[in-house]
Design a protein around this motif. Sequence first.
Motif, short mmCIF file in Angstrom:
data_model
loop_
_atom_site.label_atom_id
_atom_site.label_comp_id
_atom_site.label_asym_id
_atom_site.label_seq_id
_atom_site.Cartn_x
_atom_site.Cartn_y
_atom_site.Cartn_z
N SER A 1 0.83 -1.22 0.00
CA SER A 1 0.00 0.00 0.00
C SER A 1 0.85 1.25 0.00
CB SER A 1 -0.97 0.03 1.16
OG SER A 1 -0.55 -0.72 2.22
N SER B 1 -3.62 0.65 -2.97
CA SER B 1 -3.16 -0.69 -2.55
C SER B 1 -3.16 -1.63 -3.74
CB SER B 1 -4.05 -1.25 -1.44
OG SER B 1 -5.34 -1.45 -1.93
N ASN C 1 -4.36 -4.72 -5.08
CA ASN C 1 -5.51 -5.57 -4.72
C ASN C 1 -5.34 -7.00 -5.18
OD1 ASN C 1 -6.91 -3.41 -3.67
ND2 ASN C 1 -7.98 -2.95 -5.57
N TYR C 2 -4.59 -7.15 -6.29
CA TYR C 2 -4.56 -8.46 -6.96
C TYR C 2 -3.28 -8.55 -7.78
CZ TYR C 2 -5.50 -11.68 -10.82
OH TYR C 2 -5.40 -12.67 -11.74
N GLU D 1 -3.51 -5.30 -10.12
CA GLU D 1 -4.53 -4.25 -10.03
C GLU D 1 -4.21 -3.38 -8.82
OE1 GLU D 1 -9.17 -4.31 -10.34
OE2 GLU D 1 -8.62 -3.91 -8.26
N GLY E 1 -5.87 -0.37 -6.62
CA GLY E 1 -7.08 0.40 -6.30
C GLY E 1 -6.68 1.67 -5.57
N TYR F 1 -9.39 2.27 -10.44
CA TYR F 1 -8.69 1.00 -10.56
C TYR F 1 -7.79 1.04 -11.78
CZ TYR F 1 -12.25 -0.61 -7.32
OH TYR F 1 -13.07 -0.73 -6.23
N PRO G 1 -3.50 -12.59 -0.16
CA PRO G 1 -4.42 -11.85 0.69
C PRO G 1 -4.64 -12.59 2.01
CG PRO G 1 -5.60 -12.88 -1.12
CD PRO G 1 -4.15 -13.16 -1.35
N GLU H 1 -8.51 -7.75 2.53
CA GLU H 1 -7.61 -8.10 1.42
C GLU H 1 -8.24 -9.18 0.53
OE1 GLU H 1 -3.50 -7.04 3.86
OE2 GLU H 1 -3.95 -9.15 3.40
N ARG I 1 -11.00 -7.56 -1.57
CA ARG I 1 -10.43 -6.76 -2.67
C ARG I 1 -9.86 -7.67 -3.77
NH1 ARG I 1 -7.07 -2.32 0.88
NH2 ARG I 1 -8.82 -0.97 1.39
N TYR I 2 -9.19 -8.74 -3.35
CA TYR I 2 -8.59 -9.68 -4.31
C TYR I 2 -9.66 -10.31 -5.20
CZ TYR I 2 -5.52 -13.44 -5.97
OH TYR I 2 -4.79 -14.29 -6.76
N ALA J 1 -11.22 -7.82 -7.56
CA ALA J 1 -10.27 -7.47 -8.64
C ALA J 1 -10.23 -8.59 -9.67
CB ALA J 1 -8.88 -7.22 -8.06
#
Length: 162
Positions: free
Chosen positions: A15, A83, A85-86, A93, A95, A115, A135, A140, A143-144, A147
């Motif tokens: 992040s 952060s 995300n993936y 990715e 975000g 994104y 994650p 997390e 978000r993963y 994404a």
Amino acid sequence: MENFETKEDVFDIKSLTMSILMTPSVANFKGRVHGGDLLKLLDQVAYACASRYCGKYVVTLSVDSVTFKYPIEVGTLVTFLASVNYTGSSSLEVGIKVISEDIHKRIVTHTNSAYFTMVCVDENGKSVKAPPLEPKTEVEKRRYNNALKRKQARIELSKKNI
Ligand SMILES: CC(C)(COP(=O)(O)OP(=O)(O)OC[C@H]1O[C@@H](n2cnc3c(N)ncnc32)[C@H](O)[C@@H]1OP(=O)(O)O)[C@@H](O)C(=O)NCCC(=O)NCCS
């Protein structure tokens, strides 16, 4: 000056937070922050977040979505909360949540969400492996998974050529 073995000792390297004061140099004709200036900052934040995570050069593959919820006033302090995300094999990715802060009135507003898909590349611009993201927390994992759904939707769209 202290030396640290790894960046992980100092930062959560997936992040990144960046704050910047919105000066009149980024104003549009209405005296608010110009959308194009904000997009440039978003791209810089996405680059910084992804390249620091990878420890390598990254390029922007796509700006997947940018939402302008509220205008940003000149004079506010804008904070970008980014952060990873993936991660796929070479793609990531990032975000980004944008918060604008009226310093005098102490009012904060969530003004934008974005994104970005970034790809980790070598010195010849060829895609190379990104460190896999694992994650751990509920946030997390959410978000993963979101994404991953966005990536699959983008691939489906590009197959349909629309
Ligand atoms: C980004 C770039 C290196 C990717 O090249 P490529 O030949 O498509 O590379 P790959 O086939 O190895 O794909 C790389 C990743 O992008 C993903 N990708 C490619 N096209 C995609 C699309 N339309 N939608 C979603 N993901 C896509 C692939 O799935 C792959 O992800 P993964 O490794 O995590 O599975 C190349 O397109 C490029 O150099 N683009 C220009 C970048 C640029 O100039 N940006 C602006 C300035 S920074």
